[in-house]
Design a protein around this motif. Structure first.
Motif, PDB file in Angstrom:
ATOM      1  N   THR A  79     -32.764 -21.622-115.164  1.00  0.00           N
ATOM      2  CA  THR A  79     -31.654 -22.306-114.507  1.00  0.00           C
ATOM      3  C   THR A  79     -31.009 -23.260-115.506  1.00  0.00           C
ATOM      4  OG1 THR A  79     -33.166 -24.035-113.736  1.00  0.00           O
ATOM      5  CG2 THR A  79     -32.707 -22.245-112.192  1.00  0.00           C
ATOM      6  N   GLY A  80     -29.783 -23.626-115.251  1.00  0.00           N
ATOM      7  CA  GLY A  80     -29.110 -24.623-116.082  1.00  0.00           C
ATOM      8  C   GLY A  80     -28.475 -24.045-117.330  1.00  0.00           C
ATOM      9  N   LEU A  81     -28.619 -22.759-117.580  1.00  0.00           N
ATOM     10  CA  LEU A  81     -27.957 -22.092-118.708  1.00  0.00           C
ATOM     11  C   LEU A  81     -27.251 -20.861-118.145  1.00  0.00           C
ATOM     12  CD1 LEU A  81     -30.782 -22.216-121.428  1.00  0.00           C
ATOM     13  CD2 LEU A  81     -28.603 -23.447-121.530  1.00  0.00           C
ATOM     14  N   SER A  82     -26.207 -20.417-118.833  1.00  0.00           N
ATOM     15  CA  SER A  82     -25.442 -19.265-118.352  1.00  0.00           C
ATOM     16  C   SER A  82     -25.223 -18.279-119.484  1.00  0.00           C
ATOM     17  CB  SER A  82     -24.060 -19.707-117.853  1.00  0.00           C
ATOM     18  OG  SER A  82     -24.176 -20.718-116.895  1.00  0.00           O
ATOM     19  N   ASP A  85     -23.106 -19.040-122.856  1.00  0.00           N
ATOM     20  CA  ASP A  85     -23.317 -20.365-123.456  1.00  0.00           C
ATOM     21  C   ASP A  85     -23.576 -20.221-124.953  1.00  0.00           C
ATOM     22  OD1 ASP A  85     -23.001 -21.785-121.124  1.00  0.00           O
ATOM     23  OD2 ASP A  85     -25.149 -22.118-120.768  1.00  0.00           O
ATOM     24  N   ALA A 131     -35.952 -21.269-122.745  1.00  0.00           N
ATOM     25  CA  ALA A 131     -34.719 -21.942-122.309  1.00  0.00           C
ATOM     26  C   ALA A 131     -34.667 -23.389-122.814  1.00  0.00           C
ATOM     27  CB  ALA A 131     -34.624 -21.898-120.784  1.00  0.00           C
ATOM     28  N   LEU A 136     -27.456 -26.645-126.469  1.00  0.00           N
ATOM     29  CA  LEU A 136     -26.048 -26.325-126.239  1.00  0.00           C
ATOM     30  C   LEU A 136     -25.173 -26.829-127.376  1.00  0.00           C
ATOM     31  CD1 LEU A 136     -25.834 -27.026-122.414  1.00  0.00           C
ATOM     32  CD2 LEU A 136     -25.466 -24.809-123.547  1.00  0.00           C
ATOM     33  N   HIS A 295     -34.898 -34.642-127.306  1.00  0.00           N
ATOM     34  CA  HIS A 295     -33.919 -35.425-126.548  1.00  0.00           C
ATOM     35  C   HIS A 295     -32.841 -36.057-127.420  1.00  0.00           C
ATOM     36  CE1 HIS A 295     -36.055 -39.002-127.928  1.00  0.00           C
ATOM     37  NE2 HIS A 295     -37.171 -38.373-127.627  1.00  0.00           N
ATOM     38  N   SER A 298     -28.405 -34.197-128.025  1.00  0.00           N
ATOM     39  CA  SER A 298     -27.056 -34.477-127.521  1.00  0.00           C
ATOM     40  C   SER A 298     -26.377 -35.555-128.363  1.00  0.00           C
ATOM     41  CB  SER A 298     -27.098 -34.881-126.044  1.00  0.00           C
ATOM     42  OG  SER A 298     -28.012 -35.920-125.865  1.00  0.00           O
TER      43      SER A 298
END
Ligand SMILES: [Zn+2]
Ligand SMILES: [Zn+2]
Length: 348
Positions: A79-82, A85, A131, A136, A295, A298
């Motif tokens: 979940t949280g990725l497509s 991406d 995942a 990203l 972490h 980003s």
């Protein structure tokens, strides 16, 4: 799909392999860029002792621990990725539960496995990532830049942040290969004054393009004296050794100011230092720099985008995957600095 294998003795094979299937919690990435790193040379020569367990010596694992691409398939439960991406691969795979994994330092996990050493990496048309390891990429960041941001830029971001590099501080970088060039880029991005040290004029030239304030050619000048000259005799706040060479490691310790800090980033097995004079009586902080906690990604990505950092300047050579033999050979002979496999026509 096409995949690179390194059976040892400087042999390179581009073989046909089945496209991997993403398992539960994994994603399948169509590779768009995958960088060659000095640490791949252990696989290439056949004596990978710094990174990787038994599998790394088998010659059957696809190398490539600095990949980027687009997700083409999600395994069960992701979940949280497509699909679609754009991602870069975070190289350590951890257990996810130990004190190091939960703190974000997957490379310190007792059970960690390394992408491109223990498990198949990115030197192939496709690769699989957990995942959690799919970082990203902002739209503004190219795949080649994304690949470089995982290892070199991320490592320097974390190391220099730990040592308090910021505006008003001075930083000396010893060894201006790809990691050292990334160190210059990051130190400037943090606002520090940068002294860049190397033996090779073309590397000093790259450091200058990346914003280094002072260039020291250590084949003709004593780097410690040169650094004292430009710091009112005091030395630099932070010295980063990216060479792993004993003379530079010692010069880094000697060039650091009292209460300053030194990071060893260049891999090295032994060196001789004088702890009393070089560390203890200067109250020096000495640290190892190796990758970054999950972490921080980003912030790393944001720094690159918001300051428009020219990460692709670090790439000196691009090769299609079918030229892998030539690419590894040139990299080994140091005829390239940072070399990257790129897919102009991605696999379909
Ligand atoms: Zn690397
Ligand atoms: Zn763990």
């Amino acid at each position: 799909m096409r995949a690179v294998l390194l059976p040892g003795d400087r042999k390179v094979e581009v073989v046909e392999r089945a496209t991997p299937e993403p398992g539960p919690g994994q994603v399948l990435v169509r590779t768009r860029a995958s960088a060659i790193c000095r640490s791949d040379m252990g696989l290439y020569v056949g004596n990978s002792t710094i990174v990787g367990g038994d599998a790394a010596g088998s010659g059957l694992v696809v190398p490539g621990h600095e990949p980027a691409g687009d997700i083409v398939e999600l395994g069960p439960g992701v979940t949280g990725l497509s699909v679609g991406d754009r991602v870069a691969g975070y190289l350590p795979f951890g257990c996810g539960r130990c004190e190091y994994c939960t703190a974000g330092y997957l490379m310190l996990c007792p059970q960690w496995q390394c992408l491109g050493f223990d498990v198949d990496g990115g030197d192939a048309d496709y690769h699989v990532l957990p995942a959690a390891n799919a970082l990203l990429l902002p739209d503004e960041v190219s795949f080649a830049a994304g690949a470089l941001m995982t290892d070199m830029v991320g490592s320097q971001f974390h190391t220099q942040r730990v040592l308090g590099v910021r505006g008003g501080k001075s930083v000396a970088v010893f060894g201006l290969g790809p990691m050292g060039a990334a160190a210059v880029l990051v130190a400037r991005a943090f606002g520090a004054r940068v002294v860049a040290v190397d033996l090779l004029p073309e590397r000093l030239e790259l450091a200058s393009r990346l914003g280094a304030d002072v260039l020291v050619n250590s084949s003709s000048d004593n780097p410690v004296e040169s650094i004292r000259d430009v710091t009112s005799g005091r030395g630099v706040d932070v010295a980063v050794d990216c060479s792993g060479a004993p003379p530079a490691q010692n010069a880094a310790l000697d060039a650091a100011a009292k209460l300053g800090a030194v990071a060893f980033v260049g891999e090295s097995r032994s060196t001789e230092i004088n702890p009393s004079d070089q560390i203890i009586r200067k109250l020096l902080t000495v640290t190892g720099g190796w990758y970054f906690p999950l972490h921080e990604w980003s912030e790393i990505a944001r720094l690159v985008v918001e300051l428009d950092l020219p990460v692709e300047e670090l790439v000196t050579h691009r090769f299609p995957i079918e030229d892998a033999e030539k690419a590894f050979g040139m990299f080994d002979r140091r005829e390239t600095e940072k070399a990257v496999f790129t897919w102009d026509d991605p696999a379909t």
